[in-house]
Scaffold this active site. Structure first.
Site, PDB file in Angstrom:
ATOM      1  N   GLY A   1       0.875  -1.162   0.064  1.00  0.00           N
ATOM      2  CA  GLY A   1      -0.054  -0.171   0.061  1.00  0.00           C
ATOM      3  C   GLY A   1       0.724   1.323   0.192  1.00  0.00           C
ATOM      4  O   GLY A   1       0.267   2.368   0.053  1.00  0.00           O
TER       5      GLY A   1
ATOM      6  N   GLU B   1       5.298  -6.486   1.411  1.00  0.00           N
ATOM      7  CA  GLU B   1       5.406  -6.865   0.224  1.00  0.00           C
ATOM      8  C   GLU B   1       5.048  -5.898  -0.833  1.00  0.00           C
ATOM      9  O   GLU B   1       3.772  -6.038  -1.461  1.00  0.00           O
ATOM     10  CB  GLU B   1       4.534  -8.087   0.097  1.00  0.00           C
ATOM     11  N   PRO B   2       5.962  -4.779  -1.017  1.00  0.00           N
ATOM     12  CA  PRO B   2       5.613  -3.922  -1.913  1.00  0.00           C
ATOM     13  C   PRO B   2       5.822  -4.240  -3.440  1.00  0.00           C
ATOM     14  O   PRO B   2       6.776  -5.002  -3.646  1.00  0.00           O
ATOM     15  CB  PRO B   2       6.554  -2.716  -1.560  1.00  0.00           C
ATOM     16  N   GLY B   3       5.070  -3.681  -4.258  1.00  0.00           N
ATOM     17  CA  GLY B   3       5.264  -4.015  -5.532  1.00  0.00           C
ATOM     18  C   GLY B   3       5.589  -2.441  -6.294  1.00  0.00           C
ATOM     19  O   GLY B   3       6.867  -2.175  -6.736  1.00  0.00           O
TER      20      GLY B   3
ATOM     21  N   ARG C   1      -3.606   0.873 -17.494  1.00  0.00           N
ATOM     22  CA  ARG C   1      -3.977   1.651 -16.257  1.00  0.00           C
ATOM     23  C   ARG C   1      -4.717   2.726 -16.313  1.00  0.00           C
ATOM     24  O   ARG C   1      -5.801   3.214 -15.643  1.00  0.00           O
ATOM     25  CB  ARG C   1      -2.644   1.938 -15.246  1.00  0.00           C
TER      26      ARG C   1
ATOM     27  N   TYR D   1      -8.115   1.948 -14.432  1.00  0.00           N
ATOM     28  CA  TYR D   1      -8.240   2.629 -12.959  1.00  0.00           C
ATOM     29  C   TYR D   1      -8.264   3.882 -12.983  1.00  0.00           C
ATOM     30  O   TYR D   1      -8.165   4.778 -11.948  1.00  0.00           O
ATOM     31  CB  TYR D   1      -6.783   2.316 -12.217  1.00  0.00           C
TER      32      TYR D   1
ATOM     33  N   CYS E   1      -9.021  -0.477 -31.356  1.00  0.00           N
ATOM     34  CA  CYS E   1     -10.299   0.037 -31.522  1.00  0.00           C
ATOM     35  C   CYS E   1     -11.277  -0.199 -30.391  1.00  0.00           C
ATOM     36  O   CYS E   1     -12.139  -0.986 -30.071  1.00  0.00           O
ATOM     37  CB  CYS E   1     -10.921  -0.879 -32.860  1.00  0.00           C
ATOM     38  N   GLU E   2     -11.019   0.826 -29.581  1.00  0.00           N
ATOM     39  CA  GLU E   2     -11.785   1.070 -28.292  1.00  0.00           C
ATOM     40  C   GLU E   2     -11.267   2.355 -27.978  1.00  0.00           C
ATOM     41  O   GLU E   2     -10.568   3.169 -28.659  1.00  0.00           O
ATOM     42  CB  GLU E   2     -11.306   0.418 -26.992  1.00  0.00           C
TER      43      GLU E   2
ATOM     44  N   TYR F   1       2.612  -2.523 -12.965  1.00  0.00           N
ATOM     45  CA  TYR F   1       1.267  -2.902 -13.422  1.00  0.00           C
ATOM     46  C   TYR F   1       1.134  -2.429 -15.021  1.00  0.00           C
ATOM     47  O   TYR F   1       0.132  -1.913 -15.346  1.00  0.00           O
ATOM     48  CB  TYR F   1       0.148  -2.360 -12.415  1.00  0.00           C
TER      49      TYR F   1
HETATM   50  C1  LIG Z   1      -0.354  -6.817  -5.426  1.00  0.00           C
HETATM   51  C2  LIG Z   1      -0.103  -7.019  -4.067  1.00  0.00           C
HETATM   52  C3  LIG Z   1       0.770  -6.442  -3.602  1.00  0.00           C
HETATM   53  C4  LIG Z   1       1.427  -5.235  -3.773  1.00  0.00           C
HETATM   54  O1  LIG Z   1       0.880  -4.063  -4.042  1.00  0.00           O
HETATM   55  P1  LIG Z   1       1.574  -2.593  -4.551  1.00  0.00           P
HETATM   56  O2  LIG Z   1       0.400  -1.533  -4.143  1.00  0.00           O
HETATM   57  O3  LIG Z   1       2.143  -2.811  -5.733  1.00  0.00           O
HETATM   58  O4  LIG Z   1       2.560  -2.302  -3.714  1.00  0.00           O
HETATM   59  C5  LIG Z   1       1.185  -6.951  -2.143  1.00  0.00           C
HETATM   60  N1  LIG Z   1       0.422  -8.038  -1.511  1.00  0.00           N
HETATM   61  C6  LIG Z   1      -0.420  -8.599  -2.203  1.00  0.00           C
HETATM   62  C7  LIG Z   1      -1.129  -9.674  -1.539  1.00  0.00           C
HETATM   63  C8  LIG Z   1      -0.722  -8.257  -3.482  1.00  0.00           C
HETATM   64  O5  LIG Z   1      -1.948  -8.842  -4.063  1.00  0.00           O
END
Ligand SMILES: *Cc1c(COP(=O)(O)O)cnc(C)c1O
Length: 400
Positions: free
Chosen positions: A218, A259-261, A298, A302, A328-329, A356
């Protein structure tokens, strides 16, 4: 990153093209680990789904990160990148018992998010340690598509069902070694987040063999000028103190996990596309590029903002444009964007294209997915070839 370098890469590898700068990934990773330096055991598990190229995963392996995965295929990518199974956590949603069993057999940490599977898994494998995903019902962020901790969310086991979790654990004799939450994509308010962590501490006390608490992600990064990002140092200061206190209460040195993405890879990525056509209508000027929602969904999915620059004409007079795709959208990347004058064949650069973006790309309109380039230790590497017509047709059997 320098516009000239990006322009050179667009020439060398052609467009559309994703470019990732691993220096940025490393510095973002260090930001989190240094914010939590006062906690003895900290583990960052990079969320593979944000950007899953195996070379990027190797960069995370070099950083001694772990991985957060949501499918057995992501687990296999992690293993291909050289990760040990013990450094991977698997947090699926709505998958079959069979897939969870297959992942458990690989030695990966399982995280279960519903009571039904928990009961079935616990009966069959009481000795395999399992983490449980809790839904603390805390609303983080405002967009319901990316906020997954609220009451109507499909994710996690409700805090109100803890008595049922305990019953399952007692009846099966299964081992719960971790507590997890992932409240959604945007932590803007540290107090709200800390409130959710208190809920996790309370639940942790209900179980005797906890080894780690996973606070999910988050972490927000800026996309737009003036956007607020999560204040990691502030969060680190408060949560570290509280976590260390809690470990004393619990009587054990637990591991703090995140667990950041997005936080780790979003700003490391750039998406380069070439302008095919400038089209003046009665209401606007469109710049149509050689890409669309098939490569970067995105903005349409979103309503997210991605900053767009014209790197072929950075000093040109600024004008207003709607940037659109060739699908074509209605695939609009941005409207009323003030950008230095765009000419046909100019290269546009989209920022925050690390998370993403490629990982959500498709072959819609039977278009090829883009190539990916990684800049690592000052050198550029092609890490994914552009697709060809073979990729489009290879699984289609012509039967009539
Ligand atoms: C997608 C996801 C994340 C990563 O979220 P970010 O907003 O990219 O940091 C972490 N944990 C779980 C379980 C997720 O599904």
């Amino acid at each position: 990153m320098e516009q000239n370098l990006l322009l050179e890469l667009a020439k060398k590898y052609e467009s559309p093209l994703y470019v990732y700068n691993t220096d940025k990934i490393k510095s973002q990773y260090k930001k989190i680990t240094s914010a939590f330096s006062k906690v003895k055991n900290v583990k960052i598990n990079y969320a593979v789904k944000a950007l899953s190229n195996v070379n990027i995963l190797k960069v995370f392996n070099e950083l001694e990160s772990g991985l957060d995965t949501v499918s057995i295929q992501e687990v296999r990518l992690g293993l291909s990148a050289g990760f040990e199974p013990k450094d991977i956590i698997y947090t699926p949603n709505g998958v079959s018992l069979k897939e969870i069993e297959d992942v458990a057999k690989l030695g990966v940490q399982i995280n279960i998010d519903n009571l039904s599977i928990l009961e079935l898994f616990g009966q069959k494998y009481p000795k395999t340690p399992v983490c449980i995903r809790i839904n603390p019902h805390v609303m983080a962020g405002g967009n319901s598509k990316i906020s997954v901790g609220h009451i109507d969310s499909k994710f996690g086991i409700s805090i109100h069902q803890v008595p049922h979790i305990k019953r399952v654990v007692e009846n099966t004799g299964m081992l719960i070694n971790g507590i997890h939450m992932h409240t959604g994509s945007d932590i803007l308010d540290i107090d709200t987040f800390l409130m959710a962590t208190e809920i996790l501490f309370k639940i942790t006390k209900e179980f005797k063999n906890i080894e780690f608490i996973d606070f999910g992600s988050g972490f927000k990064v800026p996309y737009k000028l003036g956007d607020i990002s999560t204040n990691i140092d502030e969060l680190g200061k408060h949560l570290s103190k509280r976590f260390n206190e809690f470990c004393k209460e619990y009587g054990k040195e637990l591991t703090l996990m995140f667990e950041p993405g997005k936080f780790l890879v979003s700003e490391a990525g750039y998406f380069l596309a070439t302008v095919n056509v400038i089209k003046q209508t009665t209401s606007t000027v469109f710049a149509g590029i050689d890409s669309g929602l098939n490569h970067l969904i995105r903005p349409m999915f979103y309503n997210s903002y991605h900053h767009i620059e014209n790197i072929s004409n950075p000093k040109g007079r600024e004008r207003f444009y709607s940037i659109v795709g060739y699908i074509c959208e209605t695939d609009t990347f941005g409207t009323n964007r003030r950008i230095s004058e765009i000419r046909e064949e100019d290269v546009l650069c989209f920022h925050n294209a690390g998370a993403y973006c490629f990982s959500m790309a498709s072959n819609y309109n039977s278009r090829y997915r883009p190539a990916e380039v990684m800049i690592h230790n000052k050198k550029d590497y092609l890490i994914r070839k552009r697709e060809t017509f073979d990729d489009i047709i290879k699984n289609q059997d012509i039967v009539i």
